[in-house]
Design a protein around this motif. Sequence first.
Motif, mmCIF file in Angstrom:
data_model
loop_
_atom_site.group_PDB
_atom_site.id
_atom_site.type_symbol
_atom_site.label_atom_id
_atom_site.label_comp_id
_atom_site.label_asym_id
_atom_site.label_seq_id
_atom_site.Cartn_x
_atom_site.Cartn_y
_atom_site.Cartn_z
ATOM 1 N N SER A 38 0.867 -1.185 0.000
ATOM 2 C CA SER A 38 0.000 0.000 0.000
ATOM 3 C C SER A 38 0.899 1.229 0.000
ATOM 4 O O SER A 38 1.667 1.443 0.944
ATOM 5 C CB SER A 38 -0.908 0.000 1.235
ATOM 6 O OG SER A 38 -1.783 -1.107 1.203
ATOM 7 N N ALA A 39 0.815 2.007 -1.078
ATOM 8 C CA ALA A 39 1.737 3.134 -1.262
ATOM 9 C C ALA A 39 0.981 4.435 -1.490
ATOM 10 O O ALA A 39 -0.166 4.443 -1.940
ATOM 11 C CB ALA A 39 2.670 2.858 -2.443
ATOM 12 N N LYS A 40 1.643 5.523 -1.150
ATOM 13 C CA LYS A 40 1.102 6.857 -1.378
ATOM 14 C C LYS A 40 1.741 7.434 -2.635
ATOM 15 O O LYS A 40 2.958 7.391 -2.803
ATOM 16 C CB LYS A 40 1.393 7.750 -0.179
ATOM 17 C CG LYS A 40 0.599 9.050 -0.154
ATOM 18 C CD LYS A 40 -0.851 8.809 0.210
ATOM 19 C CE LYS A 40 -1.029 8.456 1.660
ATOM 20 N NZ LYS A 40 -2.428 8.223 2.046
ATOM 21 N N ASP B 237 -2.879 13.764 -3.151
ATOM 22 C CA ASP B 237 -2.448 12.514 -2.542
ATOM 23 C C ASP B 237 -3.471 11.414 -2.797
ATOM 24 O O ASP B 237 -4.679 11.616 -2.578
ATOM 25 C CB ASP B 237 -2.261 12.685 -1.031
ATOM 26 C CG ASP B 237 -1.045 13.531 -0.685
ATOM 27 O OD1 ASP B 237 -0.101 13.562 -1.491
ATOM 28 O OD2 ASP B 237 -1.048 14.157 0.387
ATOM 29 N N VAL B 238 -2.988 10.255 -3.241
ATOM 30 C CA VAL B 238 -3.867 9.110 -3.491
ATOM 31 C C VAL B 238 -3.199 7.837 -2.994
ATOM 32 O O VAL B 238 -1.976 7.788 -2.809
ATOM 33 C CB VAL B 238 -4.209 8.953 -4.994
ATOM 34 C CG1 VAL B 238 -5.028 10.124 -5.491
ATOM 35 C CG2 VAL B 238 -2.934 8.785 -5.826
ATOM 36 N N ASP B 239 -4.016 6.800 -2.762
ATOM 37 C CA ASP B 239 -3.519 5.495 -2.323
ATOM 38 C C ASP B 239 -3.592 4.503 -3.473
ATOM 39 O O ASP B 239 -4.612 4.407 -4.164
ATOM 40 C CB ASP B 239 -4.355 4.980 -1.152
ATOM 41 C CG ASP B 239 -4.270 5.880 0.064
ATOM 42 O OD1 ASP B 239 -3.149 6.230 0.445
ATOM 43 O OD2 ASP B 239 -5.329 6.240 0.617
ATOM 44 N N VAL B 240 -2.501 3.766 -3.662
ATOM 45 C CA VAL B 240 -2.430 2.745 -4.704
ATOM 46 C C VAL B 240 -1.925 1.452 -4.067
ATOM 47 O O VAL B 240 -0.962 1.464 -3.304
ATOM 48 C CB VAL B 240 -1.481 3.160 -5.854
ATOM 49 C CG1 VAL B 240 -1.401 2.051 -6.909
ATOM 50 C CG2 VAL B 240 -1.934 4.472 -6.490
ATOM 51 N N ARG C 88 5.709 7.263 -1.035
ATOM 52 C CA ARG C 88 6.201 6.401 0.052
ATOM 53 C C ARG C 88 5.370 5.124 0.153
ATOM 54 O O ARG C 88 4.267 5.048 -0.385
ATOM 55 C CB ARG C 88 6.152 7.135 1.385
ATOM 56 C CG ARG C 88 4.738 7.419 1.878
ATOM 57 C CD ARG C 88 4.716 8.074 3.254
ATOM 58 N NE ARG C 88 3.358 8.240 3.745
ATOM 59 C CZ ARG C 88 2.600 9.299 3.485
ATOM 60 N NH1 ARG C 88 3.068 10.283 2.725
ATOM 61 N NH2 ARG C 88 1.381 9.372 3.981
ATOM 62 N N VAL C 89 5.920 4.147 0.884
ATOM 63 C CA VAL C 89 5.207 2.911 1.218
ATOM 64 C C VAL C 89 4.563 3.097 2.586
ATOM 65 O O VAL C 89 5.222 3.511 3.539
ATOM 66 C CB VAL C 89 6.152 1.696 1.236
ATOM 67 C CG1 VAL C 89 5.451 0.475 1.823
ATOM 68 C CG2 VAL C 89 6.661 1.398 -0.160
ATOM 69 N N ASP C 90 3.267 2.805 2.684
ATOM 70 C CA ASP C 90 2.566 2.914 3.962
ATOM 71 C C ASP C 90 2.529 1.588 4.719
ATOM 72 O O ASP C 90 2.700 1.551 5.929
ATOM 73 C CB ASP C 90 1.132 3.412 3.745
ATOM 74 C CG ASP C 90 1.076 4.907 3.435
ATOM 75 O OD1 ASP C 90 2.029 5.629 3.806
ATOM 76 O OD2 ASP C 90 0.097 5.358 2.821
ATOM 77 N N SER C 91 2.301 0.491 4.012
ATOM 78 C CA SER C 91 2.220 -0.809 4.679
ATOM 79 C C SER C 91 2.401 -1.931 3.666
ATOM 80 O O SER C 91 2.283 -1.718 2.458
ATOM 81 C CB SER C 91 0.875 -0.975 5.405
ATOM 82 O OG SER C 91 -0.191 -0.964 4.475
ATOM 83 N N VAL C 92 2.676 -3.119 4.200
ATOM 84 C CA VAL C 92 2.870 -4.314 3.364
ATOM 85 C C VAL C 92 2.126 -5.474 4.014
ATOM 86 O O VAL C 92 2.121 -5.615 5.240
ATOM 87 C CB VAL C 92 4.368 -4.670 3.232
ATOM 88 C CG1 VAL C 92 4.547 -5.965 2.445
ATOM 89 C CG2 VAL C 92 5.147 -3.538 2.578
ATOM 90 N N LYS C 93 1.488 -6.301 3.198
ATOM 91 C CA LYS C 93 0.930 -7.552 3.699
ATOM 92 C C LYS C 93 1.056 -8.605 2.605
ATOM 93 O O LYS C 93 1.375 -8.277 1.451
ATOM 94 C CB LYS C 93 -0.518 -7.393 4.155
ATOM 95 C CG LYS C 93 -1.527 -7.053 3.090
ATOM 96 C CD LYS C 93 -2.920 -6.945 3.730
ATOM 97 C CE LYS C 93 -3.964 -6.512 2.731
ATOM 98 N NZ LYS C 93 -5.321 -6.397 3.348
ATOM 99 N N PHE C 94 0.826 -9.859 2.963
ATOM 100 C CA PHE C 94 0.982 -10.971 2.026
ATOM 101 C C PHE C 94 -0.309 -11.772 1.926
ATOM 102 O O PHE C 94 -1.033 -11.943 2.912
ATOM 103 C CB PHE C 94 2.131 -11.877 2.472
ATOM 104 C CG PHE C 94 3.470 -11.189 2.489
ATOM 105 C CD1 PHE C 94 4.266 -11.172 1.350
ATOM 106 C CD2 PHE C 94 3.920 -10.545 3.622
ATOM 107 C CE1 PHE C 94 5.490 -10.529 1.355
ATOM 108 C CE2 PHE C 94 5.145 -9.895 3.637
ATOM 109 C CZ PHE C 94 5.928 -9.884 2.497
#
Length: 281
Positions: free
Chosen positions: A122-124, A131-134, A227-233
């Motif tokens: 999850s990146a900004k 600002d958007v989330d992708v 930037r990177v906000d979070s990571v999951k698998f």
Amino acid sequence: MNKILKIIVPVFALALCFNVDAQVLGNLGDVEMDERALYTMTKQMGQFINRFNYEEDQYGKKLNQNDASFRNPDKRKDVLPLLFDLENPRTSGALRDFFVEDLIKNNQFMEFLGGDWYSEVSAKFKWKGKDVDVSIILALEEEGLGSKWVITNVFFSEFQKYFPQGELAEREKHFLHPMSHELDFMNIYKVFSDKQIVEYYASTDYQPDYLTLFFYEIKQGNLVFERVDSVKFHVFQIKNWYFEVSWFNRDGYNSGWLISNLFYLKDEEKASLIKLYQPKK
């Protein structure tokens, strides 16, 4: 007076000594607890896989393949529940226990290069100044003697707005007559008369390729990474199961990379879900 002082001072010193010792012992206990929590934390995704397979114990000790404990089902059954978010009712109850039993009974393991597991970043971004989330989907791809992470798909709300899912009845209203070729496609102007429904004239198998749009918008300078906000698998490797692994940064022994969501899904049900993470073909 001197006699009283001679009695009070040693007693006070003794009390102070006990107080200091109690503080030191308390601090040592905290250090031991913090150290144990550090060892039990699943700090890396590779470590999660090793513990999931019981190729490493819950304290971070790597196990040799010749070790009797390596992938030992009894020890694995004890450690697997520790890899779940214990604060989530969905991942700390009967469903979790059923999952663990199924893993042990059918001798199922995770493989780093086993395919069917994806990372979601999850990146900004800046999209035309705002600002958007992708969400960026990545998968492991073998190359030569090694492997690498590659982008396989993206989820971006602005792209979804371009291609709303229309009703079948509405789509059927927009078509080119089968004899259009006899008129040298003079009626093709209809395709471009309403840009909101231009895709209705595509094959029924058509699916929008958001990844190509993503790369195009980056090349155009419309979409700029911040930037990177979070990571999951997302893990689909286990027969009839799907689960997510997320990062939990908190105190205690239940922290690090943990299973944050769990679903019992037949493999045929998983097939359509996996397509969301794969590139369009």
